[in-house]
Design an enzyme around this catalytic site. Structure first.
Site, PDB file in Angstrom:
ATOM      1  N   ASP A 188       0.843  -1.188   0.000  1.00 34.04           N
ATOM      2  CA  ASP A 188       0.000   0.000   0.000  1.00 34.04           C
ATOM      3  C   ASP A 188       0.881   1.241   0.000  1.00 34.04           C
ATOM      4  O   ASP A 188       1.817   1.343   0.800  1.00 34.04           O
ATOM      5  CB  ASP A 188      -0.898  -0.017   1.243  1.00 34.04           C
ATOM      6  CG  ASP A 188      -1.927   1.072   1.237  1.00 34.04           C
ATOM      7  OD1 ASP A 188      -2.669   1.191   0.249  1.00 34.04           O
ATOM      8  OD2 ASP A 188      -1.989   1.829   2.229  1.00 34.04           O
TER       9      ASP A 188
ATOM     10  N   GLU B 254      -4.438   2.532  -4.614  1.00 36.08           N
ATOM     11  CA  GLU B 254      -2.980   2.562  -4.457  1.00 36.08           C
ATOM     12  C   GLU B 254      -2.462   1.272  -3.820  1.00 36.08           C
ATOM     13  O   GLU B 254      -1.397   1.245  -3.228  1.00 36.08           O
ATOM     14  CB  GLU B 254      -2.557   3.773  -3.615  1.00 36.08           C
ATOM     15  CG  GLU B 254      -2.892   3.700  -2.143  1.00 36.08           C
ATOM     16  CD  GLU B 254      -4.329   4.061  -1.773  1.00 36.08           C
ATOM     17  OE1 GLU B 254      -4.605   4.099  -0.572  1.00 36.08           O
ATOM     18  OE2 GLU B 254      -5.164   4.292  -2.664  1.00 36.08           O
TER      19      GLU B 254
END
Length: 183
Positions: free
Chosen positions: A88, A131
């Site tokens: 992440d 993301e």
């Protein structure tokens, strides 16, 4: 044919008393062949779009999940360990808020490129969403912590050159992982 046309040539035997004759049929199938090739090209394009993230050119969630399921079952049958990392980007919302979504897209493509460089050919790398990225490490088992740290360091130490800003951006990632041993 040399001029690009496709011809279908068929022969059929015909018996006439003691003689065997042949009937030859020549059919121009150029248009049908062209349509068939176009259909195949479109089918491949749609399958690609269905399983690959257009921004990063990594597997999308659907494509990754389909392939990961196959690797998973092979690993279970072979009693091989399976390892997965979730990756992440830290504070990615700030990147989009501060510099805009086009810069955010450049950051995602850059990180995807680094992740691609850090994986082996048999590993499954995908964009899980937003993301977030996901990596299934293909057996044989590796040191999961060492892989995660190598990836984390590679991203952190690779500033992203942004031409529009005449500067670079450095991003960091958080990595979590798990291993499953079917034995």
């Amino acid at each position: 044919m040399p001029d690009g046309r496709c011809m279908l040539i068929q022969w059929a035997p015909i018996r006439s008393g003691q003689k065997v004759l042949a009937v030859e049929t020549i059919t121009d199938i150029t248009e049908g062949k062209r349509r068939e090739d176009e259909y195949r090209r479109l089918k491949e394009m749609f399958e690609h779009q269905e399983t690959v993230d257009p921004l990063t050119e990594l597997l999308n969630r659907r494509g990754w999940s389909e392939l990961a399921e196959r690797v998973w079952w092979r690993s279970v049958q072979a009693h091989d360990m399976v390892e997965v990392l979730l990756i992440d980007l830290d504070h990615f919302k700030r990147v989009n808020d501060q510099w805009g979504h086009s810069i955010g897209d450049q950051v995602l493509r850059h990180v995807a490129g680094i992740l691609r460089q850090q994986t082996r050919p048999g590993d499954l790398l995908g964009r899980w969403g937003g993301e977030e990225f996901i990596l299934l490490l293909h057996p044989p088992v590796m040191d999961l912590r060492a892989v995660a740290e190598r990836i984390r360091y590679a991203v952190e130490s690779s500033p992203i050159r942004i031409e529009e800003l005449s500067s670079t951006i450095t991003v960091t990632i958080s990595v979590g992982g798990t291993a499953f041993n079917p034995v």
